[in-house]
Design a protein around this motif. Structure first.
Motif, short mmCIF file in Angstrom:
data_model
loop_
_atom_site.label_atom_id
_atom_site.label_comp_id
_atom_site.label_asym_id
_atom_site.label_seq_id
_atom_site.Cartn_x
_atom_site.Cartn_y
_atom_site.Cartn_z
N THR A 135 -101.09 14.69 9.85
CA THR A 135 -100.67 13.75 10.88
C THR A 135 -101.64 13.84 12.06
O THR A 135 -102.62 14.59 12.04
CB THR A 135 -99.26 14.10 11.37
OG1 THR A 135 -99.32 15.31 12.14
CG2 THR A 135 -98.30 14.31 10.19
N ASP A 320 -86.46 5.97 10.57
CA ASP A 320 -86.97 6.95 9.61
C ASP A 320 -86.37 8.32 9.87
O ASP A 320 -85.94 8.65 10.98
CB ASP A 320 -88.49 7.03 9.66
CG ASP A 320 -89.01 7.98 10.74
OD1 ASP A 320 -88.58 7.84 11.91
OD2 ASP A 320 -89.85 8.85 10.43
N CYS A 322 -86.78 12.62 7.99
CA CYS A 322 -87.59 13.44 7.10
C CYS A 322 -86.80 14.69 6.74
O CYS A 322 -86.17 15.31 7.61
CB CYS A 322 -88.90 13.82 7.79
SG CYS A 322 -90.09 14.68 6.75
N GLY A 350 -90.71 5.16 1.21
CA GLY A 350 -90.88 6.52 1.69
C GLY A 350 -92.24 7.10 1.40
O GLY A 350 -92.86 6.79 0.38
N ASP A 354 -94.08 13.84 1.67
CA ASP A 354 -93.70 14.55 2.89
C ASP A 354 -92.19 14.67 3.06
O ASP A 354 -91.72 15.25 4.04
CB ASP A 354 -94.24 13.82 4.13
CG ASP A 354 -95.73 13.60 4.06
OD1 ASP A 354 -96.45 14.50 3.63
OD2 ASP A 354 -96.20 12.50 4.45
N ASN A 356 -90.40 12.13 3.80
CA ASN A 356 -90.16 11.16 4.88
C ASN A 356 -89.89 9.78 4.28
O ASN A 356 -90.61 9.34 3.38
CB ASN A 356 -91.40 11.13 5.77
CG ASN A 356 -91.34 10.14 6.92
OD1 ASN A 356 -92.36 9.58 7.30
ND2 ASN A 356 -90.18 9.92 7.49
N HIS A 358 -88.17 5.57 5.15
CA HIS A 358 -87.77 4.54 6.11
C HIS A 358 -86.74 3.62 5.48
O HIS A 358 -86.87 3.24 4.32
CB HIS A 358 -88.97 3.69 6.53
CG HIS A 358 -90.15 4.48 7.00
ND1 HIS A 358 -90.46 4.65 8.32
CD2 HIS A 358 -91.10 5.15 6.31
CE1 HIS A 358 -91.55 5.39 8.43
NE2 HIS A 358 -91.96 5.70 7.21
N THR A 393 -86.42 12.16 13.05
CA THR A 393 -87.56 11.24 13.00
C THR A 393 -88.80 11.97 12.50
O THR A 393 -89.24 12.96 13.08
CB THR A 393 -87.85 10.59 14.37
OG1 THR A 393 -89.05 9.81 14.28
CG2 THR A 393 -87.97 11.62 15.48
N GLY A 394 -89.36 11.47 11.40
CA GLY A 394 -90.58 12.06 10.86
C GLY A 394 -91.82 11.46 11.46
O GLY A 394 -92.87 12.11 11.55
N GLU A 395 -91.72 10.18 11.90
CA GLU A 395 -92.92 9.47 12.37
C GLU A 395 -92.69 8.66 13.65
O GLU A 395 -93.56 8.60 14.51
CB GLU A 395 -93.41 8.50 11.29
CG GLU A 395 -93.93 9.16 10.05
CD GLU A 395 -94.52 8.16 9.06
OE1 GLU A 395 -95.42 8.55 8.32
OE2 GLU A 395 -94.08 7.00 9.04
#
Length: 442
Positions: A135, A320, A322, A350, A354, A356, A358, A393-395
């Motif tokens: 990331t 999202d 995770c 997804g 990871d 993660n 959405h 939230t992953g992102e």
């Protein structure tokens, strides 16, 4: 806006709050001087890059002054032999990769939108390539930041760009993900990577979510350096088939991409195919040339538009979470049951490598009852992820919409420590106020 640059529906009473003034500084000296004026007059400061965030991060909930950084758009220092580059906040990821064309280098972090790179640092953005390249948190070497009082700090020391350091507190990663609440990022120094010699894309369908996730885990355990491994559920695959006139099986599906040398790719693809077949995968297709690769990945690329087409005239809201990979099948199954039970349209995509994923919620903005059901669903989804040792939230970040969830995730001691850090950097609460941390009780 959405990750594809389209307006997303923020389920917040304070959405679309405009600032009182918008400034367009051209250099860090101007940013510093203007910040000093704002500090003197106690005016809130809202940094603005390209506005592609998804959690209301640029909404001026207390009015104030928006610093639009689009005119600071220079690539300042490229060191090809050191694999790094320094850019101003108006430089977007696509603009940087265009600048790098011909050097044999690229910057791989891809959140979907053509976001500003300093904005990506501010939100700790990631995307489809994170399973291979990490990331923004792993790819920022140094930041230049203007603080609330106008002072300028270089988080790793002025001009420094070592690949690693054990010197002092990690100020760089303190600002990565701070969403403009600690300072204005005016430069970022980034890691670059060699453009892979060759690329192969592949698609495979599965009878269940469990089989798709098992394949993902086994591919990673086998040491296959997969560059992307994306998951689309059956609802999303059906939507993509309809929207793009495709004929994929309407079942959980993995989209994979491999980067490497010509010799290594054949081994990677064969290993991945063997693993998918051992998990009852079917219809494994792969391609090396750009045109066929684009055709194979068309469903994934068009997912946002395909979702919107399920309900013409409606809007989309992406959320999202995770979780650890071992919990991914359970949370996906429970989430799909939740969507059906509450009569909601929410295809799932997804970054499965990871953990993660959405939910692309398609909702009628003129239906308050449906908006309320979506809002409750988003909270249930986040708490489901927290119950499985994951994150809310992953992102996308915290912004306005997930502040209460952050408290549940981190616990009171950690949130109090965050508040003390905020007070130390910004004692007057001028930097993007109201974001990440809930207002203090009086």
């Amino acid at each position: 806006k959405s990750q594809d640059g389209h307006r997303a529906l923020l389920l917040l009473p304070s959405r679309c709050c405009p600032p009182d003034v918008v400034l367009f500084p051209r250099c860090v000296e101007e940013v510093s001087a203007l910040a000093k004026i704002c500090s003197r007059h106690r005016l809130p400061i809202i940094p603005f890059g390209t506005g592609t965030g998804l959690e209301g991060g640029v909404s001026a909930v207390k009015g104030g002054v928006c610093f639009s950084l689009r005119n600071m758009d220079q690539v300042l220092d490229l060191h090809q032999e050191d694999f790094d580059v320094t850019v101003e906040p108006g430089v977007t990821r696509k603009a940087l990769n265009a600048y790098l064309r011909g050097t044999g280098l690229w910057f791989p972090v891809d959140p979907g939108a053509d976001a500003s790179l300093c904005g990506m640092a501010a939100t700790s953005a990631s995307g489809t390539n994170a399973v291979r390249y990490g990331t923004m948190r792993e790819n920022v070497l140094n930041l230049e930041v203007v603080l609330a009082d106008g002072s300028v700090v270089h988080t790793a020391g002025m001009g420094r760009r070592p690949r690693k350091t054990a010197a002092g507190y990690n100020l760089t990663n303190l600002f990565v993900g701070s969403e403009g609440t600690l300072g204005i990022i005016t430069k970022t120094t980034l890691r670059l990577y060699g453009i892979p010699e060759a690329t192969v894309s592949a698609v495979c369908s599965f009878p269940s979510v469990q089989a798709a996730v098992d394949s993902t885990v086994q591919i990673l355990q086998a040491g296959v350096p997969v560059a992307r491994i994306e998951f689309l559920d059956d609802v999303m695959m059906d939507a993509c088939n309809r929207f793009s006139s495709l004929s994929y099986a309407v079942t959980p599906t993995l989209f994979l991409e491999f980067h490497g040398s010509e010799g290594s790719l054949e081994e990677q693809v064969n290993t991945a195919e063997d693993i998918t077949q051992s998990n009852s995968g079917s219809g494994f297709q792969w391609a090396k040339d750009a045109e066929t690769r684009e055709r194979l990945w068309k469903a994934r690329h068009d997912a946002w538009y395909a979702s919107l087409a399920l309900r013409p005239g409606c809007k989309a809201y992406a959320t999202d979470v995770c979780v650890p990979l071992s919990h991914l099948p359970q949370i996906l199954v429970e989430t799909k049951e939740d969507l059906i039970e509450n009569r909601l349209t929410g295809p799932i995509v997804g970054h499965v490598g990871d953990g993660n994923f959405h939910c692309l919620m398609v909702v009628d903005p003129g239906d308050p009852e449906e908006l309320h059901r979506v809002h409750l669903f988003v909270e249930r989804l986040a708490r489901r992820a927290l119950a499985m040792d994951g994150t809310c939230t992953g992102e996308h970040g915290v912004g306005l919409g997930k502040r209460a969830l952050l408290c549940e995730e981190m616990g009171p001691v950690a949130v109090q420590l965050m508040q003390r850090l905020k007070d130390a950097f910004d004692p007057r609460n001028l930097m993007n106020p109201g974001k990440i941390l809930l207002p203090r009780e009086l």
